[in-house]
Motif scaffolding. Structure first.
Motif, PDB file in Angstrom:
ATOM      1  N   VAL A   1      69.076  27.072  44.582  1.00 22.34           N
ATOM      2  CA  VAL A   1      68.944  26.898  43.134  1.00 22.34           C
ATOM      3  C   VAL A   1      67.461  26.718  42.750  1.00 22.34           C
ATOM      4  CG1 VAL A   1      69.689  24.461  43.369  1.00 22.34           C
ATOM      5  CG2 VAL A   1      69.660  25.526  41.117  1.00 22.34           C
ATOM      6  N   PRO A   2      66.825  27.827  42.345  1.00 18.52           N
ATOM      7  CA  PRO A   2      65.425  27.732  41.907  1.00 18.52           C
ATOM      8  C   PRO A   2      65.348  27.254  40.458  1.00 18.52           C
ATOM      9  CG  PRO A   2      66.074  29.999  42.495  1.00 18.52           C
ATOM     10  CD  PRO A   2      67.311  29.207  42.277  1.00 18.52           C
ATOM     11  N   TYR A   3      64.148  27.194  39.911  1.00 15.51           N
ATOM     12  CA  TYR A   3      63.981  26.759  38.512  1.00 15.51           C
ATOM     13  C   TYR A   3      62.957  27.667  37.841  1.00 15.51           C
ATOM     14  CZ  TYR A   3      61.454  23.696  41.798  1.00 15.51           C
ATOM     15  OH  TYR A   3      60.778  23.197  42.888  1.00 15.51           O
TER      16      TYR A   3
ATOM     17  N   ASN B   1      57.942  25.708  36.800  1.00 12.46           N
ATOM     18  CA  ASN B   1      58.428  26.902  37.496  1.00 12.46           C
ATOM     19  C   ASN B   1      57.336  27.603  38.315  1.00 12.46           C
ATOM     20  OD1 ASN B   1      56.957  28.113  35.498  1.00 12.46           O
ATOM     21  ND2 ASN B   1      58.633  29.279  34.592  1.00 12.46           N
ATOM     22  N   LEU B   2      56.128  27.037  38.351  1.00 15.69           N
ATOM     23  CA  LEU B   2      55.053  27.672  39.124  1.00 15.69           C
ATOM     24  C   LEU B   2      55.078  27.266  40.598  1.00 15.69           C
ATOM     25  CD1 LEU B   2      52.024  27.254  36.701  1.00 15.69           C
ATOM     26  CD2 LEU B   2      53.566  29.179  36.952  1.00 15.69           C
ATOM     27  N   TYR B   3      55.652  26.104  40.893  1.00 14.82           N
ATOM     28  CA  TYR B   3      55.485  25.557  42.239  1.00 14.82           C
ATOM     29  C   TYR B   3      56.207  26.372  43.323  1.00 14.82           C
ATOM     30  CZ  TYR B   3      53.173  21.650  40.050  1.00 14.82           C
ATOM     31  OH  TYR B   3      52.284  20.887  39.348  1.00 14.82           O
TER      32      TYR B   3
ATOM     33  N   GLY C   1      64.717  23.622  34.483  1.00 12.47           N
ATOM     34  CA  GLY C   1      63.497  22.965  34.912  1.00 12.47           C
ATOM     35  C   GLY C   1      63.800  22.372  36.279  1.00 12.47           C
ATOM     36  N   GLU C   2      62.807  21.708  36.862  1.00 14.31           N
ATOM     37  CA  GLU C   2      63.003  21.163  38.201  1.00 14.31           C
ATOM     38  C   GLU C   2      64.174  20.184  38.222  1.00 14.31           C
ATOM     39  OE1 GLU C   2      61.557  17.824  39.679  1.00 14.31           O
ATOM     40  OE2 GLU C   2      60.282  18.638  41.267  1.00 14.31           O
TER      41      GLU C   2
ATOM     42  N   SER D   1      55.414  31.208  31.263  1.00 20.14           N
ATOM     43  CA  SER D   1      56.122  32.078  30.330  1.00 20.14           C
ATOM     44  C   SER D   1      56.414  33.435  30.987  1.00 20.14           C
ATOM     45  CB  SER D   1      55.232  32.232  29.093  1.00 20.14           C
ATOM     46  OG  SER D   1      55.778  33.115  28.205  1.00 20.14           O
ATOM     47  N   ALA D   2      55.445  33.946  31.778  1.00 19.92           N
ATOM     48  CA  ALA D   2      55.637  35.235  32.461  1.00 19.92           C
ATOM     49  C   ALA D   2      56.780  35.145  33.478  1.00 19.92           C
ATOM     50  CB  ALA D   2      54.342  35.649  33.159  1.00 19.92           C
ATOM     51  N   ILE D   3      56.821  34.058  34.234  1.00 22.98           N
ATOM     52  CA  ILE D   3      57.893  33.894  35.234  1.00 22.98           C
ATOM     53  C   ILE D   3      59.252  33.850  34.540  1.00 22.98           C
ATOM     54  CG2 ILE D   3      58.893  32.230  36.866  1.00 22.98           C
ATOM     55  CD1 ILE D   3      55.987  31.673  37.752  1.00 22.98           C
ATOM     56  N   SER D   4      59.294  33.095  33.451  1.00 22.69           N
ATOM     57  CA  SER D   4      60.549  32.984  32.707  1.00 22.69           C
ATOM     58  C   SER D   4      60.996  34.360  32.193  1.00 22.69           C
ATOM     59  CB  SER D   4      60.334  31.989  31.566  1.00 22.69           C
ATOM     60  OG  SER D   4      61.296  32.117  30.599  1.00 22.69           O
TER      61      SER D   4
END
Lengths: 450, 292
Positions: A197-199, A208-210, A262-263, A417-420
């Motif tokens: 389960v990622p975020y 979401n960058l980590y 989110g995390e 925002s790009a990852i999302s």
């Protein structure tokens, strides 16, 4: 009629000028020296992020010993993580002294350092030993050569997995991303759990960058080159990002809701027993095995391993600190420094963790957080934790940190925002290219390429 | 003369309050908008840059994205709220005992804090344990797998629905009071003349509600333009920047990126848009006795 208007305008101007002069006087406060005052009876106000964090609860419980010893009272104030920056900023701009000590994620450091008191003079005066912490941690607290905070809370990323599920399916914990995909697919097919389960959710201070950077860095990619030109859209970056996004978009081994998670949302999902793997900060380990916060199936069944890497390449994970600094506007800086010194004692963090592992402390005070070099390789601690801290110390050796530049909050927002966007199914390369263009413009405007 | 001065002295407390909470912050933020002030660098205002911050907005792609998002969000929210609230008002404006109870119940969503509403809806829309998600899935199975906050289109639909849900009771009550104030004789005369329900609605009811529709739409546009809590609690501007309205963009620029000069300028641009809209709308639509 004209006369009335004139009287009104005159009153208004008088009121305004009184206010303006009042405001300009108020900014000079908060600079009095306290070294000659007795610290006994003073109250140190500590701002923490809310969320029933074990380490914070342990500090609260044990601060009574500090008060008994020094006569300095400690008041803990909690605010939701999302509001931490606003609270620190509002008090920092006004030099109001609402908080004496503030806890903050390292990524905020460059933005709020002007609200914090440099600690160099205190460190020098009291011969305070900074070498107890790894250089990577200290670096995140240092700006322009000055130390602004102490890394009494710090995290390394780890991969947590459901041992019972892995055993039942005869799987081994993954060592690289392709193994992670394989076991995720198997788990998603054979059980009613999702593999991982990622975020991917936007905002939330760039949470979401980590996980993304773990993919990126371990593939030899990076966010910037040495000249601060964005390189996250080069071949390695695109390959790493695709792989990270494909967990949801192509392989479908992640729950559909993870696009908004989110995390904390994703952690909750794992604690509910709906996913078999979770990648994130180590401090949650005690939560996963606490019957008060995790489902029955999860408690006692969570194991850990280092963050995977690319086959044939070295694994590279994130390290993050949540340091404590003294506010410039604090009226009790000396008392605050005394409290920080007490919090930094090697024995304090060691005892908090030992008491957690041996169940001597209540479960809401359980914390696995160790920040000091001497404690990480502590034999007894590693025996009690099945080598948890050795794994963490190994990960720490290869860990990297996010850039420590003042433009970072804006860049983190662009990347987040790009990852999302990509997680909603938008193609990876064009989105990364657009983000790189935006970041480059921002860096150019800030004078990085002059 | 003494009496004349006395009334102005009595005004001083109110003036102090208005000056300190409205006029001073307005003037100060306008002054800041003319400066380049990066709060990450300094606690004091930076160099004077004139209207540079205003000019910068027009070449900022994020600003234009937020303008487009704001436009979609505002137009959809205002139109849907007005249409639904007129419909609710038509249903509840009869003078019957059980309807007066329903009118009282109607106000409940409006009485809740918008932040609480946002968080509650975030839970209710959760694809795994959300109540609303389950209800929708039960009645319309093809929609069962939708992650409402997971795509730009559905996130906008969810956001608009939540804001409509918040404001619908208040707007409905406005229309109910308007409808109850319309003389019954007019409707009776229309009935005698053989007008159908459809004709009565479009020829009599709506024209007679025109002044209230005017005020309601101006208020709704202003409320929607300043909507902030639902965005923060529900979508945080995401996914990507698909629900990042101008208001949220201003907040991010000021309190996340600490670009205070630019953020103040953006605030003034939003204020200008709001005031501009109200003036144009009033001039075009408010004719003569519409306000009476």
């Amino acid at each position: 009629m004209k006369g009335k208007a004139a009287v009104l305008v005159t009153i208004l101007i008088l009121v305004m000028s009184t206010m303006v002069s009042g405001c300009s006087n108020s900014t000079d406060s908060g600079n009095t020296s306290e070294s000659d005052k007795s610290l006994k009876g003073q109250t140190v106000k500590v701002l923490l992020s809310a969320g029933d964090v074990g380490q914070f609860n342990a500090w609260k419980a044990r601060s009574k010993e500090f008060t008994k010893k020094t006569g300095i009272k400690v008041k803990f104030i909690e605010t939701p993580y999302e509001n931490l920056l606003e609270n620190i900023t509002a008090d920092g701009v006004a030099l109001g002294g609402a908080y004496d000590i503030v806890a903050h994620p390292d990524t905020m450091g460059s933005s709020i350092k002007q609200f914090l008191e440099p600690l160099d003079n205190y460190i020098k005066r009291d011969d305070f030993d900074l070498s107890r912490w790894p250089d990577a941690y200290l670096d995140l607290s240092t700006f322009n050569g000055s130390v602004y905070s102490l890394p009494v809370r710090a995290h390394v990323q780890m991969l947590f997995y459901r041992k019972d599920i892995f055993d039942r399916l005869g799987l081994n914990p993954p060592k690289n991303w392709s193994e992670l995909e394989k076991v995720s697919k198997r788990i998603t097919e054979k059980t009613d759990l999702y593999g991982i389960v990622p975020y991917y959710g936007a905002g939330k201070n760039g949470q979401n960058l980590y996980m993304w950077t773990s993919y990126l860095w371990s593939n030899g990619g990076g966010i910037f080159d040495k000249n601060y030109k964005p390189i996250f859209n080069n071949n390695e970056g695109i390959e790493a990002t695709k792989r990270y996004i494909d967990l949801l978009v192509k392989d479908k081994v992640a729950p559909p809701g993870s696009v908004t998670f989110g995390e904390q949302d994703s952690r909750t999902y794992f604690k509910q027993g709906k996913a078999a793997m979770w990648l994130g900060w180590w401090w949650v380990y005690s939560e996963f095995n606490d019957s008060k916060s995790s489902a029955k199936d999860v408690v006692g069944n969570v194991a850990f391993t280092s963050v995977p890497g690319w086959k044939g390449k070295q694994s590279r994970t994130n390290v993050s600190t949540f340091p404590l600094g003294i506010m410039k506007g604090s009226k009790h800086k000396e008392a605050a420094w005394e409290f920080l010194k007490w919090l930094s004692k090697p024995d304090l963090e060691l005892n908090i963790v030992k008491d957690s592992l041996t169940d001597k402390s209540p479960s809401d005070q359980h914390s696995p957080v160790i920040t000091q070099k001497g404690n990480l390789r502590n034999k007894q601690l590693n025996e009690l934790s099945n080598g948890f801290y050795n794994v963490a110390a190994d990960s720490l050796g290869n860990a990297r940190t996010l850039p420590k530049i003042k433009e970072w909050p804006k860049i983190a927002d662009i990347l987040s925002s790009a990852i999302s966007k990509m997680a909603t199914g938008k193609p990876v390369k064009p989105v990364l290219d657009d983000a790189a263009k935006e970041v480059e413009q921002l860096m150019k405007k800030s004078g990085y390429y002059d | 003369m003494k009496n004349k001065l006395f009334k102005y002295i009595l005004l001083i407390p109110a003036l102090v309050l208005i000056a300190s909470t409205t006029i001073y912050p307005l003037m100060r933020s306008f002054w800041i908008s003319l400066h380049d002030w990066d709060l990450k660098e300094s606690l004091t205002i930076g160099p004077f840059v004139g209207i540079d911050n205003y000019v910068r907005a027009f070449s900022d792609s994020q600003f234009w994205n937020s303008i487009l998002v704001t436009l979609i969000f505002t137009v959809s929210t205002v139109l849907i709220t007005l249409a639904l609230s007129i419909a609710v008002a038509l249903l509840l404006s009869k003078e019957k005992r059980h309807l007066s109870f329903l009118r009282a119940v109607l106000i409940i969503p409006f009485a809740m804090s918008p932040a609480l509403v946002g968080y509650s809806w975030r839970f209710m829309l959760n694809p795994d344990y959300g109540l609303f998600d389950k209800i929708i899935g039960f009645f319309i199975p093809p929609l069962a797998d939708i992650v409402w906050l997971g795509t730009p289109q559905t996130a906008m639909i969810a956001l608009v629905s939540v804001v409509v849900w918040i404001w619908l009771p208040f707007m409905s009550l406005m229309f109910i009071s308007g409808l109850m104030g319309v003389p019954r004789e007019v409707f009776e005369a229309a009935q005698v003349d053989g007008a159908s329900s459809f004709q009565t609605l479009f020829r009599i009811t709506i024209p007679m509600l025109r002044p209230i529709i005017l005020i309601a739409s101006i208020l709704m546009v202003m409320f929607t333009l300043k909507a902030f809590d639902p965005i923060v609690t529900l979508t945080q501007g995401g996914p990507g920047d698909s629900t990042e309205v101008l208001n949220f963009f201003i907040y991010k620029t000021g309190f996340r990126f600490f670009d205070m000069g630019y953020s103040s300028a953006l605030g003034y641009i939003l204020a200008m848009i709001t005031v501009g809209f109200v003036i144009i709308y009033m001039r075009r639509l408010a004719k003569g006795d519409d306000w009476n």
